[in-house]
Design an enzyme around this catalytic site. Structure first.
Site, short mmCIF file in Angstrom:
data_model
loop_
_atom_site.label_atom_id
_atom_site.label_comp_id
_atom_site.label_asym_id
_atom_site.label_seq_id
_atom_site.Cartn_x
_atom_site.Cartn_y
_atom_site.Cartn_z
N ARG A 1 0.87 -1.18 0.00
CA ARG A 1 0.00 0.00 0.00
C ARG A 1 0.90 1.23 0.00
O ARG A 1 1.93 1.25 0.69
CB ARG A 1 -0.93 0.03 1.22
CG ARG A 1 -2.11 -0.92 1.14
CD ARG A 1 -3.16 -0.49 0.10
NE ARG A 1 -4.29 -1.40 0.04
CZ ARG A 1 -4.42 -2.43 -0.80
NH1 ARG A 1 -3.46 -2.70 -1.66
NH2 ARG A 1 -5.51 -3.17 -0.78
N ASP B 1 4.37 -0.41 -6.95
CA ASP B 1 3.12 -0.70 -7.66
C ASP B 1 1.97 0.09 -7.02
O ASP B 1 0.85 0.03 -7.49
CB ASP B 1 2.82 -2.20 -7.57
CG ASP B 1 1.60 -2.60 -8.39
OD1 ASP B 1 1.56 -2.24 -9.59
OD2 ASP B 1 0.68 -3.23 -7.83
N GLU C 1 -2.56 7.42 -4.92
CA GLU C 1 -2.87 6.75 -6.19
C GLU C 1 -4.33 6.84 -6.58
O GLU C 1 -4.66 6.71 -7.77
CB GLU C 1 -2.44 5.27 -6.13
CG GLU C 1 -3.27 4.42 -5.19
CD GLU C 1 -2.87 2.95 -5.25
OE1 GLU C 1 -1.67 2.65 -5.14
OE2 GLU C 1 -3.78 2.11 -5.40
N HIS D 1 -0.68 -0.17 -9.77
CA HIS D 1 -1.45 -1.14 -8.97
C HIS D 1 -1.94 -2.30 -9.84
O HIS D 1 -3.14 -2.59 -9.93
CB HIS D 1 -2.63 -0.45 -8.27
CG HIS D 1 -3.03 -1.14 -6.99
ND1 HIS D 1 -3.34 -0.46 -5.84
CD2 HIS D 1 -3.15 -2.46 -6.68
CE1 HIS D 1 -3.64 -1.32 -4.89
NE2 HIS D 1 -3.53 -2.54 -5.37
P1 NAD Z 1 -1.25 -11.35 4.82
O1 NAD Z 1 -2.30 -10.92 5.78
O2 NAD Z 1 -1.18 -12.78 4.41
O3 NAD Z 1 0.18 -10.92 5.37
C1 NAD Z 1 0.42 -9.68 5.97
C2 NAD Z 1 1.50 -9.88 7.00
O4 NAD Z 1 1.81 -8.61 7.56
C3 NAD Z 1 1.08 -10.79 8.17
O5 NAD Z 1 2.03 -11.83 8.36
C4 NAD Z 1 1.03 -9.86 9.36
O6 NAD Z 1 1.38 -10.47 10.59
C5 NAD Z 1 2.04 -8.81 8.95
N1 NAD Z 1 1.94 -7.59 9.73
C6 NAD Z 1 0.86 -7.08 10.37
N2 NAD Z 1 1.20 -5.97 11.04
C7 NAD Z 1 2.52 -5.79 10.81
C8 NAD Z 1 3.46 -4.81 11.25
N3 NAD Z 1 3.09 -3.79 12.05
N4 NAD Z 1 4.72 -4.90 10.81
C9 NAD Z 1 5.11 -5.93 10.01
N5 NAD Z 1 4.27 -6.88 9.58
C10 NAD Z 1 2.99 -6.81 9.97
O7 NAD Z 1 -1.44 -10.40 3.55
P2 NAD Z 1 -0.92 -10.65 2.07
O8 NAD Z 1 -1.96 -11.39 1.28
O9 NAD Z 1 0.46 -11.19 2.11
O10 NAD Z 1 -0.94 -9.16 1.51
C11 NAD Z 1 -0.01 -8.20 1.97
C12 NAD Z 1 -0.44 -6.83 1.47
O11 NAD Z 1 -0.32 -6.80 0.06
C13 NAD Z 1 -1.93 -6.51 1.74
O12 NAD Z 1 -2.09 -5.88 2.98
C14 NAD Z 1 -2.29 -5.59 0.61
O13 NAD Z 1 -2.22 -4.25 1.06
C15 NAD Z 1 -1.21 -5.82 -0.45
N6 NAD Z 1 -1.74 -6.30 -1.73
C16 NAD Z 1 -1.40 -5.61 -2.85
C17 NAD Z 1 -1.86 -6.04 -4.08
C18 NAD Z 1 -1.47 -5.33 -5.36
O14 NAD Z 1 -2.08 -5.57 -6.42
N7 NAD Z 1 -0.48 -4.47 -5.35
C19 NAD Z 1 -2.69 -7.17 -4.17
C20 NAD Z 1 -3.00 -7.85 -2.99
C21 NAD Z 1 -2.53 -7.42 -1.76
#
Ligand code: NAD
Length: 334
Positions: free
Chosen positions: A234, A258, A263, A295
């Site tokens: 994000r 990305d 955005e 994105h």
């Molecule tokens: P997920 O929930 O599987 O993993 C997120 C991880 O972040 C977890 O292990 C959690 O414990 C950790 N976390 C929480 N708070 C934290 C902190 N303060 N410091 C460090 N780590 C922390 O999520 P995911 O499916 O791996 O997705 C991750 C991120 O990717 C999502 O939050 C989303 O914003 C982003 N995303 C982007 C796209 C894109 O097209 N660019 C698509 C999907 C997801």
């Protein structure tokens, strides 16, 4: 069920319509984003379907509830655009698609890493202009470099697996330790240690108050000089102005993003004939060592299929009164 689908693009219409099998829902596709001004379009729709830039804030939720909406289904994983407490107060259930393309996003992050390192984005243009000079295209081997992964959930873990395949060392930071990442040989450290020792830092944590501007001027002081910073998570995880200063000083050697904090004013639209007013974004585009995509990390056939299938499964759970694992609720305040 009547479903008002906001922020619709051609591909959403295609994949949602294809997945709308029995029981068939009445899908009405709206191109505008959902916000308090457009919420009227959803009057009388029990279900509203939204994406990352829809503004599902308290005023919008109150309006939706007053017109009969009981369910908001997100076509995405992140829910920082939804006021969950306001949804609960309005009696609206919120569900998401928690994992639709973890491979797609991790692979896109690798694409940014490889392109930035080997300057593929610059080579593409040069060769088309008949310029076959190698000056300025020098890269480095990924083998034995250290990748710092912040957030080792679904996407961060897959990135770790891929980078392990390149022969990289893995450092990780997360509030929870993922044993699968440790089994790969990844070592959990505190953020300052990760910042100081990583050649590549890739962000995969959610945007929450604790992670807002995780990469700020203070963090940039701690990073290894010339680091490659990747953000597919994000935009607001990084303070863009501070990162621009880091790029100007050379402390940040490469930036691949990305996502971008502002955005929602830009991404998913064709603005090629417009004057872009965001000077910070425009400054970013002037650096040869910055690669920005709009994105699109999630944007694979598999992801759009999974988003559509999970969205209808979520609606079915609510209709049939089943508990739904994809329901998201406000965290109780402590
Ligand atoms: P997920 O929930 O599987 O993993 C997120 C991880 O972040 C977890 O292990 C959690 O414990 C950790 N976390 C929480 N708070 C934290 C902190 N303060 N410091 C460090 N780590 C922390 O999520 P995911 O499916 O791996 O997705 C991750 C991120 O990717 C999502 O939050 C989303 O914003 C982003 N995303 C982007 C796209 C894109 O097209 N660019 C698509 C999907 C997801």
């Amino acid at each position: 069920m009547k479903v008002a689908v906001f922020s619709t693009k051609v591909y959403d219409r295609h994949f949602l319509s294809a997945a709308n099998s029995l029981p068939q829902h009445e899908l009405v596709f709206f191109e505008p984003r959902l916000n308090r001004d457009t919420a009227i379009l959803a009057a009388g729709f029990p279900t509203v379907c939204v994406f990352v830039h829809d503004q599902v804030d308290a005023p919008t939720l109150e309006l939706l509830a007053s017109w009969g909406t009981r369910l908001v289904v997100l076509r995405c994983a992140g829910f920082n655009n939804v006021d969950l407490q306001a949804a609960a107060d309005s009696g609206i259930t919120v569900m998401r698609v928690p994992a639709y393309s973890p491979y797609g996003v991790a692979e896109h992050a690798v694409g940014l890493i490889l392109s930035l390192n080997r300057k593929i984005h610059r080579a593409y243009n040069r060769v088309r202009e008949g310029n076959f000079s190698l000056d300025g295209l020098l890269g480095f081997n990924l083998h034995e470099r250290t990748v710092g992964i912040v957030g080792t959930g679904k996407i961060g873990l897959i990135l770790g697996q891929i980078m392990k395949g390149f022969g990289c060392n893995l450092l990780a930071y997360d509030v929870y330790h993922n044993p699968e990442l440790e089994a790969l040989g990844g070592k959990y450290v505190e953020l300052p240690e990760l910042f100081a020792n990583s050649d590549i830092i890739s962000l995969h944590c959610p945007l929450i108050p604790e992670t807002h501007h995780l990469i700020n001027a203070e963090a940039i002081k701690q990073i290894k000089s010339g680091v490659m910073l990747i953000n597919t998570s994000r935009g607001a995880l990084i303070d863009t102005q501070a990162v621009i200063e880091g790029l100007k000083s050379g402390k940040i050697g490469y930036l691949g993003v990305d996502v971008y904090e502002q955005e929602s004013e830009l991404f998913f639209e064709d603005l090629s004939g417009e004057i872009i007013q965001d000077d910070i974004f425009q400054r970013l585009t002037t650096f040869p060592n910055v690669l920005i995509t709009g994105h699109q990390a999630f944007f694979t056939v598999e992801a759009l299929y999974n988003i559509a299938e999970t969205t209808f499964a979520n609606i079915a759970d609510l209709e049939q009164g089943r508990p739904c694992v994809n329901e998201i609720r406000a965290q109780p305040s402590v």
